[in-house]
Structure formats: structure tokens, C-alpha cells
Write an enzyme that holds these catalytic residues in place. Structure first.
Site, PDB file in Angstrom:
ATOM      1  N   SER A 139     -40.921  -4.691  32.486  1.00 45.52           N
ATOM      2  CA  SER A 139     -42.215  -5.226  32.943  1.00 45.52           C
ATOM      3  C   SER A 139     -42.804  -4.266  33.966  1.00 45.52           C
ATOM      4  O   SER A 139     -42.151  -3.317  34.388  1.00 45.52           O
ATOM      5  CB  SER A 139     -42.022  -6.599  33.593  1.00 45.52           C
ATOM      6  N   SER A 193     -32.198 -20.412  25.081  1.00 43.41           N
ATOM      7  CA  SER A 193     -32.897 -20.065  23.848  1.00 43.41           C
ATOM      8  C   SER A 193     -32.382 -20.902  22.689  1.00 43.41           C
ATOM      9  O   SER A 193     -31.206 -21.280  22.659  1.00 43.41           O
ATOM     10  CB  SER A 193     -32.624 -18.583  23.565  1.00 43.41           C
ATOM     11  N   TYR A 250     -26.663 -11.092  22.459  1.00 36.93           N
ATOM     12  CA  TYR A 250     -27.728 -11.715  23.267  1.00 36.93           C
ATOM     13  C   TYR A 250     -27.571 -13.243  23.232  1.00 36.93           C
ATOM     14  O   TYR A 250     -27.543 -13.904  24.267  1.00 36.93           O
ATOM     15  CB  TYR A 250     -29.111 -11.301  22.746  1.00 36.93           C
ATOM     16  N   LYS A 255     -26.440 -16.082  26.276  1.00 32.49           N
ATOM     17  CA  LYS A 255     -27.169 -17.292  26.702  1.00 32.49           C
ATOM     18  C   LYS A 255     -26.248 -18.507  26.661  1.00 32.49           C
ATOM     19  O   LYS A 255     -26.239 -19.341  27.562  1.00 32.49           O
ATOM     20  CB  LYS A 255     -28.383 -17.521  25.782  1.00 32.49           C
TER      21      LYS A 255
HETATM   22  P1  NAD Z   1     -39.254 -10.253  29.535  1.00 34.06           P
HETATM   23  O1  NAD Z   1     -38.388  -9.099  29.224  1.00 34.06           O
HETATM   24  O2  NAD Z   1     -40.720 -10.087  29.350  1.00 34.06           O
HETATM   25  O3  NAD Z   1     -39.001 -10.757  31.027  1.00 34.06           O
HETATM   26  C1  NAD Z   1     -37.757 -10.643  31.658  1.00 34.06           C
HETATM   27  C2  NAD Z   1     -38.002 -10.051  33.034  1.00 34.06           C
HETATM   28  O4  NAD Z   1     -36.778  -9.955  33.739  1.00 34.06           O
HETATM   29  C3  NAD Z   1     -38.601  -8.633  32.981  1.00 34.06           C
HETATM   30  O5  NAD Z   1     -39.687  -8.572  33.870  1.00 34.06           O
HETATM   31  C4  NAD Z   1     -37.450  -7.730  33.430  1.00 34.06           C
HETATM   32  O6  NAD Z   1     -37.930  -6.586  34.081  1.00 34.06           O
HETATM   33  C5  NAD Z   1     -36.680  -8.665  34.346  1.00 34.06           C
HETATM   34  N1  NAD Z   1     -35.243  -8.393  34.467  1.00 34.06           N
HETATM   35  C6  NAD Z   1     -34.334  -8.246  33.464  1.00 34.06           C
HETATM   36  N2  NAD Z   1     -33.103  -8.108  33.985  1.00 34.06           N
HETATM   37  C7  NAD Z   1     -33.226  -8.188  35.336  1.00 34.06           C
HETATM   38  C8  NAD Z   1     -32.305  -8.150  36.414  1.00 34.06           C
HETATM   39  N3  NAD Z   1     -31.000  -7.976  36.213  1.00 34.06           N
HETATM   40  N4  NAD Z   1     -32.776  -8.256  37.671  1.00 34.06           N
HETATM   41  C9  NAD Z   1     -34.109  -8.425  37.893  1.00 34.06           C
HETATM   42  N5  NAD Z   1     -35.024  -8.491  36.913  1.00 34.06           N
HETATM   43  C10 NAD Z   1     -34.581  -8.380  35.643  1.00 34.06           C
HETATM   44  O7  NAD Z   1     -38.717 -11.487  28.679  1.00 34.06           O
HETATM   45  P2  NAD Z   1     -39.358 -12.926  28.457  1.00 34.06           P
HETATM   46  O8  NAD Z   1     -39.774 -13.022  27.040  1.00 34.06           O
HETATM   47  O9  NAD Z   1     -40.317 -13.239  29.525  1.00 34.06           O
HETATM   48  O10 NAD Z   1     -38.045 -13.821  28.607  1.00 34.06           O
HETATM   49  C11 NAD Z   1     -37.701 -14.458  29.820  1.00 34.06           C
HETATM   50  C12 NAD Z   1     -36.377 -15.170  29.635  1.00 34.06           C
HETATM   51  O11 NAD Z   1     -36.501 -16.104  28.563  1.00 34.06           O
HETATM   52  C13 NAD Z   1     -35.223 -14.240  29.270  1.00 34.06           C
HETATM   53  O12 NAD Z   1     -34.061 -14.698  29.912  1.00 34.06           O
HETATM   54  C14 NAD Z   1     -35.101 -14.420  27.768  1.00 34.06           C
HETATM   55  O13 NAD Z   1     -33.804 -14.177  27.308  1.00 34.06           O
HETATM   56  C15 NAD Z   1     -35.479 -15.889  27.605  1.00 34.06           C
HETATM   57  N6  NAD Z   1     -36.001 -16.205  26.270  1.00 34.06           N
HETATM   58  C16 NAD Z   1     -37.029 -15.474  25.751  1.00 34.06           C
HETATM   59  C17 NAD Z   1     -37.495 -15.752  24.469  1.00 34.06           C
HETATM   60  C18 NAD Z   1     -38.598 -14.947  23.836  1.00 34.06           C
HETATM   61  O14 NAD Z   1     -38.730 -14.972  22.600  1.00 34.06           O
HETATM   62  N7  NAD Z   1     -39.434 -14.241  24.603  1.00 34.06           N
HETATM   63  C19 NAD Z   1     -36.933 -16.814  23.733  1.00 34.06           C
HETATM   64  C20 NAD Z   1     -35.905 -17.539  24.307  1.00 34.06           C
HETATM   65  C21 NAD Z   1     -35.441 -17.233  25.586  1.00 34.06           C
HETATM   66  N1  UFG Z   2     -40.298 -11.272  11.185  1.00 35.92           N
HETATM   67  C1  UFG Z   2     -40.809 -10.491  10.167  1.00 35.92           C
HETATM   68  N2  UFG Z   2     -41.219  -9.227  10.473  1.00 35.92           N
HETATM   69  C2  UFG Z   2     -41.150  -8.716  11.747  1.00 35.92           C
HETATM   70  C3  UFG Z   2     -40.625  -9.534  12.778  1.00 35.92           C
HETATM   71  C4  UFG Z   2     -40.193 -10.808  12.457  1.00 35.92           C
HETATM   72  O1  UFG Z   2     -40.886 -10.919   9.025  1.00 35.92           O
HETATM   73  O2  UFG Z   2     -41.527  -7.559  11.958  1.00 35.92           O
HETATM   74  C5  UFG Z   2     -39.874 -12.662  10.879  1.00 35.92           C
HETATM   75  C6  UFG Z   2     -38.395 -12.929  11.137  1.00 35.92           C
HETATM   76  O3  UFG Z   2     -37.628 -12.592  10.009  1.00 35.92           O
HETATM   77  C7  UFG Z   2     -38.425 -14.430  11.442  1.00 35.92           C
HETATM   78  C8  UFG Z   2     -39.768 -14.643  12.133  1.00 35.92           C
HETATM   79  O4  UFG Z   2     -40.569 -13.524  11.747  1.00 35.92           O
HETATM   80  O5  UFG Z   2     -38.428 -15.167  10.246  1.00 35.92           O
HETATM   81  C9  UFG Z   2     -39.668 -14.691  13.660  1.00 35.92           C
HETATM   82  O6  UFG Z   2     -38.983 -13.518  14.108  1.00 35.92           O
HETATM   83  P1  UFG Z   2     -38.987 -13.098  15.657  1.00 35.92           P
HETATM   84  O7  UFG Z   2     -38.237 -11.809  15.737  1.00 35.92           O
HETATM   85  O8  UFG Z   2     -40.366 -13.113  16.193  1.00 35.92           O
HETATM   86  O9  UFG Z   2     -38.213 -14.280  16.362  1.00 35.92           O
HETATM   87  P2  UFG Z   2     -36.745 -14.836  16.133  1.00 35.92           P
HETATM   88  O10 UFG Z   2     -36.876 -16.244  15.659  1.00 35.92           O
HETATM   89  O11 UFG Z   2     -35.931 -13.924  15.320  1.00 35.92           O
HETATM   90  O12 UFG Z   2     -36.149 -14.790  17.609  1.00 35.92           O
HETATM   91  C10 UFG Z   2     -36.909 -15.167  18.759  1.00 35.92           C
HETATM   92  C11 UFG Z   2     -36.451 -14.303  19.926  1.00 35.92           C
HETATM   93  C12 UFG Z   2     -35.043 -14.653  20.287  1.00 35.92           C
HETATM   94  C13 UFG Z   2     -34.917 -16.125  20.531  1.00 35.92           C
HETATM   95  C14 UFG Z   2     -35.401 -16.896  19.316  1.00 35.92           C
HETATM   96  C15 UFG Z   2     -35.356 -18.381  19.532  1.00 35.92           C
HETATM   97  O13 UFG Z   2     -36.531 -12.921  19.594  1.00 35.92           O
HETATM   98  O14 UFG Z   2     -34.715 -13.974  21.475  1.00 35.92           O
HETATM   99  O15 UFG Z   2     -36.747 -16.517  19.032  1.00 35.92           O
HETATM  100  O16 UFG Z   2     -35.967 -18.728  20.700  1.00 35.92           O
HETATM  101  F1  UFG Z   2     -33.642 -16.425  20.757  1.00 35.92           F
END
Ligand code: NAD
Ligand code: UFG
Length: 338
Positions: A36, A124, A149, A153
Site C-alpha cells: 500500500s 476469510s 495463505y 488465516k
Molecule cells: P491489502 O494488501 O490491500 O492490505 C493489507 C495491508 O497490510 C497493506 O497496507 C500492507 O501494506 C499491510 N501489511 C501487511 N503486512 C504487514 C505487517 N506485517 N505490518 C504492517 N502492515 C502490514 O489487503 P486487503 O485486501 O485490504 O486485506 C486486508 C485483510 O483482509 C488481510 O488480512 C487479508 O488477508 C484479509 N482478506 C482479504 C480478502 C480480499 O479478497 N481482499 C478476502 C478475505 C480476507
Molecule cells: N477468475 C478468473 N480469471 C481471473 C481471476 C479470477 O476467471 O483472472 C475467477 C476465479 O477462477 C474465481 C473467481 O474469478 O472463480 C474469483 O476469483 P478471485 O481470485 O477474484 O477470488 P477467489 O474467490 O479466488 O479468492 C478471494 C481472495 C482470497 C479470499 C477469497 C475468499 O483472493 O484471498 O476470495 O474471501 F480468501
């Protein structure tokens, strides 16, 4: 009393910081900017007219945590900081266990040592592995995670449940996010992935804006309504408001509670492409390719528990998610790089 938001400059963290400031909370952000930039916080300050207290550093830095807790009367923590790339975690598992699990242990130790007991943790839907019964309830079977990953979690979830049992003062909320998408309606903050996006919505957005030639749709022989993968996409502002609800509404049934944050509706990859095209008036070229390893056919939430106990439910639909994703992408084709 300020809320400490770790990872507050990231995608979900930044939208949550915005919601918290708008609700009148004071916010302290700790972020190491591994994924970020400070620009997201600067924009939040300009949107809200409020200041964010900011520390650049790592969650695993004990001395820094001690300093933050000494300088600020923190009583509640939202712990977003973590690494989230499924594919990178397969190649670099130790990096994920160190950053997601070990850093969380340091944070929990330091919070308890400083008499802070309230924690909201970003988990997640990935902890459900290959879901057996859909829609997924919080009591559905977890485990069988297909990558480090997801395992990281689930490990933190187990650790938090054990800590809650050993320390009755703890008040822990575990939030299992489904698939966050979209951006704040201003188009000033949004998702800014490093390099080529792995997730569907940022990938489609970059195709729409001309940065990528076409989308690869992973698999079209899944047992779903059109053969492509089905997910529960949730607007990132709904997710942000879910965190505010979790801070405000406490259920007394347990000192460690887990909630799904999803909409309860599943959409396929082709549904998303069609919705994005409608909202952006663009054409998204795509081709069908092989399934991606580790993907499940379908996954969506039963969000009833969050509605009943947190008094929260998602209000924004797929069209609004795609409209806001497009608005952000158009206004910021290179993300926060200026
Ligand atoms: P993101 O990468 O945009 O945000 C994570 C932030 O944490 C970043 O700003 C990064 O710089 C910071 N960071 C990472 N490790 C750190 C550390 N050790 N110390 C301090 N800062 C640190 O990701 P996001 O999409 O905003 O996700 C936030 C949380 O939600 C994460 O824990 C992620 O695993 C979880 N999550 C995300 C998704 C998704 O699809 N985006 C889905 C399920 C869960
Ligand atoms: N997909 C494509 N093409 C792409 C990317 C994704 O067809 O280029 C498809 C995937 O196969 C899936 C759907 O789009 O069917 C969603 O894929 P994402 O990669 O956007 O999301 P996921 O469901 O695989 O995983 C996301 C986050 C994980 C989180 C999960 C559940 O990446 O970190 O949602 O919260 F754990």
C-alpha cells in the site's frame, strides 16, 4: 479513545478507516506499506477533513507496538495487516506464516501486556476449504485449505479461540470476508494491486481501461449455472460498515465470536463480466482457459448471524460494485501512483 487499525492503508483497511472517521472514531494506523502507499490515508484525510495518527512499521515490531500503546489510549484493535496473495503463498509459505501468524501472535501478546482486550480479526471464506454445504454458515466445517495463505488465516482463528478461552477478558470478533469488490463512491480510494492483478474485479477493470488485453476465465465446466466459478462478491463499503457494526454491537454468548461478511448471493464470472460491461459501457474481451489450481466451483455465505447479532447486512448490489470499481479505475488508471 482511538482504534488501532493495522494494515489501515490497504484496500479494505482504508475503506474501514474512512467509515470509522465518518462515524466520529479517532483512528491510529500502523502499516509497513508492503502492499500500500501513504497516499490512501492522505486522500481519506482530505475526504473526511479529519486526521489519522499514523505509524509506518511492522506489526511484529514489539518496541513500536509498545510505543503506540504508550502514546495513544488504544482500547480496540482491528487487525487487517497481512499478506493475501494465494499464489505467492504457495511459493513462499514461510513468508506467509511469519507475516500472518507470527506477527499476529506478537500483536496479541502486546495487546494483553498493555491491557487491551478487544480485537477484530480479518479472516476469510478461504478457511472453509472446498465447501461441502452452501450457503456457508459459521458452523460449517472449516479446514482442507488449499494454500498456505488460507492455512495461515485458519491458524490465527484457532489461536484466537484458544487465547479467548485462556483469558476471559478478551473480546474477539473474527470476520470471514467473502469476495470484496468495488471502491468508495468518490473514486478517490480503491484497490491498487501490485503488478498484474490475481483477483477477478481488478483484472476486469484493467482490461476495461486498456492496460491488459483480455481476461482469462478460469474454467467453464464447473457445475454452476453457466459453468464458471461462483462467488459472493461484497461491496468494500458494506464490508467497512460491517467492521463498524462489529465494534458497536457485542453479543455476550462468547468472548470469541465468528461472523461471515457476505451478501448471501452468488454470481459467476460471466455474470460479473456482464455487470461490468453494463456499468462501464465497455466491452471486456475474454477467453476460456483451464481451471486455476485450488479454485472451488462455488462459495457464498449465509449472512444471517451478522444480521441478527451485529445488526448489519450488505445493502449494495453487484451493479453498484462494478460501477464503483470502474469509477476508481478510470480516475486512477495507475492506482495511487501520481
Ligand atoms: P491489502 O494488501 O490491500 O492490505 C493489507 C495491508 O497490510 C497493506 O497496507 C500492507 O501494506 C499491510 N501489511 C501487511 N503486512 C504487514 C505487517 N506485517 N505490518 C504492517 N502492515 C502490514 O489487503 P486487503 O485486501 O485490504 O486485506 C486486508 C485483510 O483482509 C488481510 O488480512 C487479508 O488477508 C484479509 N482478506 C482479504 C480478502 C480480499 O479478497 N481482499 C478476502 C478475505 C480476507
Ligand atoms: N477468475 C478468473 N480469471 C481471473 C481471476 C479470477 O476467471 O483472472 C475467477 C476465479 O477462477 C474465481 C473467481 O474469478 O472463480 C474469483 O476469483 P478471485 O481470485 O477474484 O477470488 P477467489 O474467490 O479466488 O479468492 C478471494 C481472495 C482470497 C479470499 C477469497 C475468499 O483472493 O484471498 O476470495 O474471501 F480468501
Amino acid at each position: 479513545m482511538p482504534i488501532l487499525v493495522t494494515g489501515g492503508a490497504g484496500y479494505i483497511g482504508s475503506h474501514t478507516v474512512l467509515s470509522l472517521l465518518e462515524k466520529g472514531y479517532d483512528v491510529v494506523v500502523l502499516d509497513n506499506h508492503s502492499n500500500s502507499s501513504y497516499e490512501s490515508l492522505r486522500r481519506i484525510e482530505s475526504l473526511t477533513g479529519r486526521n489519522v495518527i499514523y505509524y509506518e512499521g511492522d506489526v511484529s515490531d514489539r518496541l513500536l507496538l509498545k510505543r503506540i500503546f504508550k502514546d495513544n489510549k488504544v482500547k480496540q484493535i482491528i487487525h487487517f495487516a497481512g499478506l493475501k496473495s494465494v499464489s505467492e503463498s504457495v511459493v513462499l509459505p514461510l513468508k506467509y506464516y511469519e507475516n500472518n501468524v507470527m506477527a499476529s501472535i506478537v500483536l496479541i501478546e502486546e495487546m494483553i501486556a498493555n491491557n487491551i482486550f478487544e480485537l477484530i480479526f480479518s479472516s476469510s471464506a478461504t478457511v472453509y476449504g472446498n465447501p461441502a454445504d452452501i450457503p456457508l454458515k459459521e458452523i460449517s466445517k472449516v479446514g482442507g485449505t488449499t494454500n498456505p495463505y488460507g492455512t495461515s488465516k485458519l491458524m490465527v482463528e484457532h489461536i484466537l479461540n484458544d487465547v479467548a478461552k485462556s483469558c476471559p477478558q478478551m473480546d474477539i470478533t473474527i470476520l470471514r470476508y467473502f469476495n470484496p469488490a468495488g471502491a468508495h463512491s468518490s473514486g478517490l480510494i480503491g484497490e491498487d494491486p501490485n503488478g498484474i492483478p490475481c483477483n477477478l474485479v481488478p483484472y476486469i477493470s484493467q482490461v476495461a481501461v486498456g492496460k491488459l488485453p483480455k481476461l482469462s476465465v478460469y474454467g467453464h465446466d464447473y457445475p454452476t449455472h453457466d459453468g464458471t466459478g461462483v462467488r459472493d462478491y461484497i461491496h468494500v463499503m458494506d464490508l467497512a460498515e460491517g467492521h463498524v457494526a462489529a465494534l458497536q454491537h457485542k453479543a455476550s454468548r462468547s468472548n470469541c465470536r465468528t461472523y461471515n461478511l457476505g451478501t448471501g448471493k452468488g454470481y459467476s464470472v460471466l455474470d460479473l463480466i456482464a455487470a461490468f460491461e453494463r456499468q462501464s459501457n465497455t466491452n471486456i474481451p475474454y477467453e476460456f482457459v483451464e481451471r486455476r489450481a485450488g479454485d472451488v466451483a462455488e462459495c457464498w455465505a449465509n449472512p444471517d448471524l451478522a444480521r441478527q447479532e451485529l445488526k448489519w447486512s450488505a445493502t449494495r448490489g453487484l451493479d453498484e460494485m462494478m460501477r464503483d470499481a470502474w469509477n476508481w479505475q478510470q480516475k486512477n488508471p495507475d492506482g495511487y501512483k501520481i
